[in-house]
Write an enzyme that holds these catalytic residues in place. Structure first.
Site, mmCIF file in Angstrom:
data_model
loop_
_atom_site.group_PDB
_atom_site.id
_atom_site.type_symbol
_atom_site.label_atom_id
_atom_site.label_comp_id
_atom_site.label_asym_id
_atom_site.label_seq_id
_atom_site.Cartn_x
_atom_site.Cartn_y
_atom_site.Cartn_z
ATOM 1 N N LYS A 1 0.831 -1.193 0.000
ATOM 2 C CA LYS A 1 0.000 0.000 0.000
ATOM 3 C C LYS A 1 0.877 1.260 0.000
ATOM 4 C CE LYS A 1 -3.529 -2.087 3.047
ATOM 5 N NZ LYS A 1 -4.688 -2.065 2.147
ATOM 6 N N ARG B 1 -9.707 -11.896 2.009
ATOM 7 C CA ARG B 1 -10.502 -12.996 1.455
ATOM 8 C C ARG B 1 -9.767 -14.324 1.554
ATOM 9 N NH1 ARG B 1 -10.897 -9.939 -4.166
ATOM 10 N NH2 ARG B 1 -10.829 -8.268 -2.631
#
Length: 494
Positions: free
Chosen positions: A265, A339
């Protein structure tokens, strides 16, 4: 943080006293309309226009008073109506904004049990402050009022207030865990916190370390967590009252810090990534609350906990992980890590064939783009999604149903594995694609005739508040959706 004593009083206002008398006001077309049995109503109302007070939600005006029973009068805006949600939010906002006052009396002119309970709940939730890590500035921090009295003639059952106390404690647990920095809250200490929360309750906590995760084939949790020296954990929290006919499984995303891994990020995007475990905290707190409320429903929470860091042992793009159910997943972006851990949790939950599975995760930035920061997305089976949305409406927490379009499934095709964790070439519908990925790991009912009812909550927007507090929502971790989850469990228990 000092928890205030919140009490109800049917006594006339003239017989009460406090540092601050708090009155409510709604924003009318001809100016604010004052609520409550205030002394000198005309004098107070006359100052609204001069001082620019409009009665908007969270707007607070503090005025001097000649009434010897009160040090000052504060007017808190409820917005356009005086409904139950507005009462709850106004009570919370007043308590938070009036930190530094020793005692408050709240008079919003309420007279129903529902509104009285809402005011009690708001006052309790609004008192939250996270001061654990303050040092030299701790002494200057304004203290929460030590007592709050809510004026209402309504008769309120003790059980209703006790339920609010349990819910408020659940929200506080989520906020405390979510606000704790990643250096302090990591997989092993998260497990310790879960054990502490469950102490002296009919709740069992089972912690799987990295060796057990390997034995159990939980490649998603292990893969995400292998880049950190503080290795991952699976925390199973179980409440199983005798005679319960329904079983609800929770799965929570517990990324205690998320750098994005090798798909790193930007620096600014990491500033709140210690909040990426809010889903796991939410399902933990809801399970603890179910036990405290003695709900007649079995609850099993699977907390999938890892740090997603960058090191020589981190997973790489194009690495293939094998999930608990045997599905192989090509990792095309290591920042789509939530996920991956949730896949193992959903598979494990499915193996027990519960009546419903609900997962909660700060999963996608796309959820924020779609719904903003005050509404959580809900996807899955229509009936269970509707149940969650209705529970959110009842608690004043906004949830919105979203679809899982069949045509998006093809975006998860992998060149070499059974599945890819995303499609880096297509950003469209990112929240929905993530939900479709999770759906792949929801198993069948015990007889194999149908898929287990499932709902997925994406709380990426609602789990954290980076701005000033509003209504019942404080700065930092919000505890959003935990009261909704408790209400859903009450529905199953009933």
């Amino acid at each position: 943080m000092t928890t205030p004593r919140v009490a109800l009083s049917a006594a006339a206002l003239e017989s009460l006293s406090a540092d601050v008398l708090v009155l409510g006001a709604v924003s009318g077309s001809d100016g604010p309309v004052l609520l409550g049995d205030a002394p000198a109503v005309e004098e107070i109302t006359a100052q609204f226009a001069t001082l620019g007070f409009g009665g908007k939600a969270d707007e607070l005006l503090r005025l001097p008073t000649e009434d010897p029973s009160f040090g000052s009068v504060a007017i808190i805006g409820l917005g356009a109506d005086a409904g139950t949600d507005a009462v709850r939010n106004a009570a919370a906002s007043a308590v938070r904004q009036l930190a530094g006052a020793e005692s408050l009396v709240l008079d919003f002119g309420i007279n129903s049990e529902a509104d009285t309970v809402a005011a009690y709940e708001g006052a309790t939730l609004g008192a939250y402050a996270f001061t654990v890590f303050r040092g030299k500035t701790r002494a200057a921090q304004k203290e929460t009022p030590s007592s709050v009295t809510i004026v209402s003639p309504a008769a309120v059952a003790d059980a209703a207030l006790a339920r609010v106390d349990v819910m408020a404690d659940a929200v506080t647990l989520v906020k405390d865990l979510t606000n704790t920095p990643g250096a302090e809250l990591y997989p092993a200490t998260f497990a310790t916190a879960a054990e502490h929360a469950a102490a002296e309750l009919p709740v069992t906590v089972e912690v799987w370390d990295e060796a057990r995760l390997s034995e159990e084939g939980c490649g998603g949790i292990l893969g995400v967590g292998q880049g950190s020296s503080r290795l991952p954990r699976l925390i199973k929290v179980s409440y199983a009252p005798e005679g319960a006919e329904k079983h609800v499984a929770f799965v929570g995303k517990g990324i205690t810090f998320d750098t994005g891994g090798n798909s790193m990020k930007p620096a600014d995007f990491m500033l709140t990534m210690h909040h990426d475990m809010a889903g796991a905290a939410t399902v933990l707190a809801a399970t603890i609350a179910a036990a405290r409320l003695r709900l007649n429903v079995r609850v099993t929470a699977w907390l999938c906990v890892a740090e997603n860091l960058v090191s020589s042992t981190s997973i790489r793009p194009n690495d293939v992980l094998t999930m608990r159910d045997g599905t192989t997943v090509e990792v095309l972006n290591t920042d789509a890590e939530g996920r991956l851990v949730m896949a193992d949790g959903l598979s494990l939950a499915s193996e027990e064939h519960p009546d419903a599975i609900i997962d909660v995760a700060t999963l996608t930035g796309a959820a924020i783009v779609a719904l903003g920061r005050r509404t959580a997305a809900v996807m899955g089976d229509d009936a269970l999604v509707a149940q969650v949305v209705a529970a959110g409406t009842a608690t004043g927490e906004a949830h919105w149903p979203m679809p899982l379009p069949t045509e998006l499934r093809g975006l998860l095709d992998s060149r070499f594995a059974d599945l890819a964790n995303l499609n880096p070439s297509v950003r469209d519908g990112g929240m929905l694609v993530a939900g479709i990925f999770l759906r792949e790991f929801v198993g069948k009912t015990a007889d194999g005739s149908a898929t287990i009812p499932w709902a997925h909550l994406d709380i990426a927007g609602t789990g954290t508040n980076n701005g000033a507090g509003y209504g019942v929502t404080s700065t930092g971790g919000t505890g959003s959706s935990v009261r909704t989850m408790i209400t859903v469990l009450e529905g199953f228990a009933a």
